[in-house]
Design a protein around this motif. Sequence first.
Motif, PDB file in Angstrom:
ATOM      1  N   ALA A  67      56.934  28.257  47.062  1.00  0.00           N
ATOM      2  CA  ALA A  67      57.613  28.824  48.228  1.00  0.00           C
ATOM      3  C   ALA A  67      58.937  29.482  47.874  1.00  0.00           C
ATOM      4  CB  ALA A  67      57.836  27.735  49.278  1.00  0.00           C
ATOM      5  N   VAL A  68      59.606  28.994  46.818  1.00  0.00           N
ATOM      6  CA  VAL A  68      60.947  29.506  46.517  1.00  0.00           C
ATOM      7  C   VAL A  68      61.016  30.303  45.217  1.00  0.00           C
ATOM      8  CG1 VAL A  68      62.131  27.744  47.866  1.00  0.00           C
ATOM      9  CG2 VAL A  68      61.600  27.285  45.465  1.00  0.00           C
ATOM     10  N   ALA A  69      60.060  30.088  44.305  1.00  0.00           N
ATOM     11  CA  ALA A  69      60.047  30.826  43.025  1.00  0.00           C
ATOM     12  C   ALA A  69      58.604  30.978  42.542  1.00  0.00           C
ATOM     13  CB  ALA A  69      60.893  30.101  41.978  1.00  0.00           C
ATOM     14  N   PRO A  70      57.785  31.737  43.285  1.00  0.00           N
ATOM     15  CA  PRO A  70      56.355  31.837  42.947  1.00  0.00           C
ATOM     16  C   PRO A  70      56.090  32.430  41.574  1.00  0.00           C
ATOM     17  CG  PRO A  70      56.991  33.482  44.595  1.00  0.00           C
ATOM     18  CD  PRO A  70      58.135  32.535  44.463  1.00  0.00           C
ATOM     19  N   ASN A  71      57.055  33.159  41.019  1.00  0.00           N
ATOM     20  CA  ASN A  71      56.851  33.766  39.699  1.00  0.00           C
ATOM     21  C   ASN A  71      56.751  32.732  38.584  1.00  0.00           C
ATOM     22  OD1 ASN A  71      59.698  33.395  40.399  1.00  0.00           O
ATOM     23  ND2 ASN A  71      60.140  34.246  38.376  1.00  0.00           N
ATOM     24  N   LEU A  72      57.110  31.476  38.865  1.00  0.00           N
ATOM     25  CA  LEU A  72      56.997  30.428  37.853  1.00  0.00           C
ATOM     26  C   LEU A  72      55.573  29.909  37.702  1.00  0.00           C
ATOM     27  CD1 LEU A  72      60.245  28.317  38.463  1.00  0.00           C
ATOM     28  CD2 LEU A  72      59.846  30.148  36.805  1.00  0.00           C
ATOM     29  N   LEU A  73      54.670  30.326  38.596  1.00  0.00           N
ATOM     30  CA  LEU A  73      53.269  29.900  38.537  1.00  0.00           C
ATOM     31  C   LEU A  73      52.424  31.062  38.017  1.00  0.00           C
ATOM     32  CD1 LEU A  73      53.126  28.088  41.986  1.00  0.00           C
ATOM     33  CD2 LEU A  73      53.246  27.004  39.740  1.00  0.00           C
ATOM     34  N   PRO A  74      51.914  30.977  36.788  1.00  0.00           N
ATOM     35  CA  PRO A  74      51.200  32.112  36.186  1.00  0.00           C
ATOM     36  C   PRO A  74      49.958  32.530  36.965  1.00  0.00           C
ATOM     37  CG  PRO A  74      51.772  30.479  34.525  1.00  0.00           C
ATOM     38  CD  PRO A  74      52.052  29.849  35.859  1.00  0.00           C
ATOM     39  N   GLU A  75      49.781  33.837  37.054  1.00  0.00           N
ATOM     40  CA  GLU A  75      48.582  34.419  37.651  1.00  0.00           C
ATOM     41  C   GLU A  75      47.413  34.306  36.662  1.00  0.00           C
ATOM     42  OE1 GLU A  75      48.270  35.777  40.687  1.00  0.00           O
ATOM     43  OE2 GLU A  75      50.355  35.357  41.215  1.00  0.00           O
ATOM     44  N   PRO A  76      46.178  34.538  37.109  1.00  0.00           N
ATOM     45  CA  PRO A  76      45.035  34.470  36.182  1.00  0.00           C
ATOM     46  C   PRO A  76      45.219  35.423  35.005  1.00  0.00           C
ATOM     47  CG  PRO A  76      44.274  34.581  38.461  1.00  0.00           C
ATOM     48  CD  PRO A  76      45.756  34.823  38.494  1.00  0.00           C
ATOM     49  N   GLY A  77      44.831  34.951  33.825  1.00  0.00           N
ATOM     50  CA  GLY A  77      44.913  35.801  32.645  1.00  0.00           C
ATOM     51  C   GLY A  77      45.144  34.999  31.387  1.00  0.00           C
ATOM     52  N   LEU A  78      45.203  35.702  30.253  1.00  0.00           N
ATOM     53  CA  LEU A  78      45.459  35.090  28.954  1.00  0.00           C
ATOM     54  C   LEU A  78      46.935  35.233  28.613  1.00  0.00           C
ATOM     55  CD1 LEU A  78      42.349  36.368  26.968  1.00  0.00           C
ATOM     56  CD2 LEU A  78      42.714  34.084  27.920  1.00  0.00           C
ATOM     57  N   TYR A  79      47.519  34.177  28.055  1.00  0.00           N
ATOM     58  CA  TYR A  79      48.945  34.161  27.752  1.00  0.00           C
ATOM     59  C   TYR A  79      49.220  33.933  26.264  1.00  0.00           C
ATOM     60  CZ  TYR A  79      49.754  34.425  32.711  1.00  0.00           C
ATOM     61  OH  TYR A  79      49.789  34.869  34.025  1.00  0.00           O
ATOM     62  N   ALA A  80      48.218  34.185  25.429  1.00  0.00           N
ATOM     63  CA  ALA A  80      48.381  34.169  23.973  1.00  0.00           C
ATOM     64  C   ALA A  80      47.348  35.130  23.401  1.00  0.00           C
ATOM     65  CB  ALA A  80      48.197  32.758  23.413  1.00  0.00           C
ATOM     66  N   SER A  81      47.454  35.418  22.122  1.00  0.00           N
ATOM     67  CA  SER A  81      46.609  36.448  21.512  1.00  0.00           C
ATOM     68  C   SER A  81      45.155  36.031  21.384  1.00  0.00           C
ATOM     69  CB  SER A  81      47.155  36.821  20.127  1.00  0.00           C
ATOM     70  OG  SER A  81      48.470  37.326  20.234  1.00  0.00           O
ATOM     71  N   ARG A  82      44.932  34.758  21.081  1.00  0.00           N
ATOM     72  CA  ARG A  82      43.555  34.310  20.876  1.00  0.00           C
ATOM     73  C   ARG A  82      42.773  34.363  22.187  1.00  0.00           C
ATOM     74  NH1 ARG A  82      41.340  29.063  17.502  1.00  0.00           N
ATOM     75  NH2 ARG A  82      39.210  29.062  18.334  1.00  0.00           N
ATOM     76  N   GLU A 119      44.549  25.729  35.918  1.00  0.00           N
ATOM     77  CA  GLU A 119      44.227  26.441  37.148  1.00  0.00           C
ATOM     78  C   GLU A 119      45.323  27.455  37.442  1.00  0.00           C
ATOM     79  OE1 GLU A 119      44.407  25.452  41.802  1.00  0.00           O
ATOM     80  OE2 GLU A 119      42.985  24.162  40.698  1.00  0.00           O
ATOM     81  N   ALA A 120      44.938  28.728  37.532  1.00  0.00           N
ATOM     82  CA  ALA A 120      45.915  29.780  37.810  1.00  0.00           C
ATOM     83  C   ALA A 120      46.612  29.512  39.140  1.00  0.00           C
ATOM     84  CB  ALA A 120      45.209  31.140  37.851  1.00  0.00           C
ATOM     85  N   ARG A 121      47.918  29.714  39.158  1.00  0.00           N
ATOM     86  CA  ARG A 121      48.782  29.482  40.312  1.00  0.00           C
ATOM     87  C   ARG A 121      48.813  28.007  40.721  1.00  0.00           C
ATOM     88  NH1 ARG A 121      46.303  34.417  41.561  1.00  0.00           N
ATOM     89  NH2 ARG A 121      44.692  33.324  42.741  1.00  0.00           N
ATOM     90  N   GLY A 122      48.287  27.146  39.832  1.00  0.00           N
ATOM     91  CA  GLY A 122      48.289  25.719  40.135  1.00  0.00           C
ATOM     92  C   GLY A 122      48.997  24.883  39.091  1.00  0.00           C
ATOM     93  N   ALA A 123      49.624  25.533  38.102  1.00  0.00           N
ATOM     94  CA  ALA A 123      50.352  24.827  37.054  1.00  0.00           C
ATOM     95  C   ALA A 123      51.540  25.671  36.612  1.00  0.00           C
ATOM     96  CB  ALA A 123      49.436  24.520  35.864  1.00  0.00           C
ATOM     97  N   LEU A 124      52.506  25.008  36.039  1.00  0.00           N
ATOM     98  CA  LEU A 124      53.741  25.658  35.603  1.00  0.00           C
ATOM     99  C   LEU A 124      53.719  25.862  34.090  1.00  0.00           C
ATOM    100  CD1 LEU A 124      55.768  23.274  37.809  1.00  0.00           C
ATOM    101  CD2 LEU A 124      56.016  25.746  38.036  1.00  0.00           C
TER     102      LEU A 124
END
Length: 281
Positions: free
Chosen positions: A132-147, A251-256
């Motif tokens: 509610a106050v900082a939604p950008n801290l919850l990653p959207e679906p996608g890959l966050y490393a090269s592998r 889970e996307a948007r469900g973890a920090l």
Amino acid sequence: MAEPTLAIIAGAGVLPRMLSQALRATGREHLICCPHGLEPELPDNESTEVEEFFFERSISFFRSLEKRGIRQVVMVGKFHRPRSINFMRLEGSTLMAAPRILGSLRRGDDASLRALAEIIEELGLEVVGVEAVAPNLLPEPGLYASRVPSETDRSDVERAAYIVEAISAVDVGQGAVVAGGLCLATESLPGTDAMLEWVAQTRDQPPAGTRSGVLYKAPKLDQDRRMDLPAIGPTTVAKAAAAGLAGIAWEARGALLLDAERTMAEADRLGMFLWARPSLR
């Protein structure tokens, strides 16, 4: 400068620092408060004084926040259940609420946090979540490393997601480790780090130079997502690597994603994938 209307109730770990930085980036003034004995991690240039309060006097403390113009409260970081109560410090109003809080501790973390949130809201404050106050801290679906996860990895992630859903129904944990379709461990009260350490000690390690298996994390079924969202950080990556795992999914948007740049760099260095996966439902 506007008067703050939001208070961060800060637990241990890096999340209070991340949230404070995110709020400052948007110009949102806030207070930072923490239970006695905890030392939340804050930015080096943090000018906001941390206000400490005692569990035994928590009801009067939250009432004082409301009187000072605070309208919203967000609880972030790691909180420890009180191991003992100082009855010499205990105030009447907190004594009246203590049976509700202490009774809920027997039913699991989510139940105890829900009980605390209900009590806080009865005092005129709104309990909100990071989303509610900082939604950008919850990653959207996608890959966050090269592998990129292989088909086997994706199958293990799906299996782990169903296992996490099953154990969460009884408020047990938010994570599981699966390798080759077999469940190596599920998270319980000791937490993710302890689970990964146990896997590292007990599993048959994959051949040198290879990795197999995944860690998956997600909120519990029907969890109050305003509090205690699962988190992945540099320590999680290091311990997952020590356990021989190929990667981490959540889970996307469900973890920090804690200390995102460090976490992603460490995953790349170790050759692991990081995957924010759409939820099962």
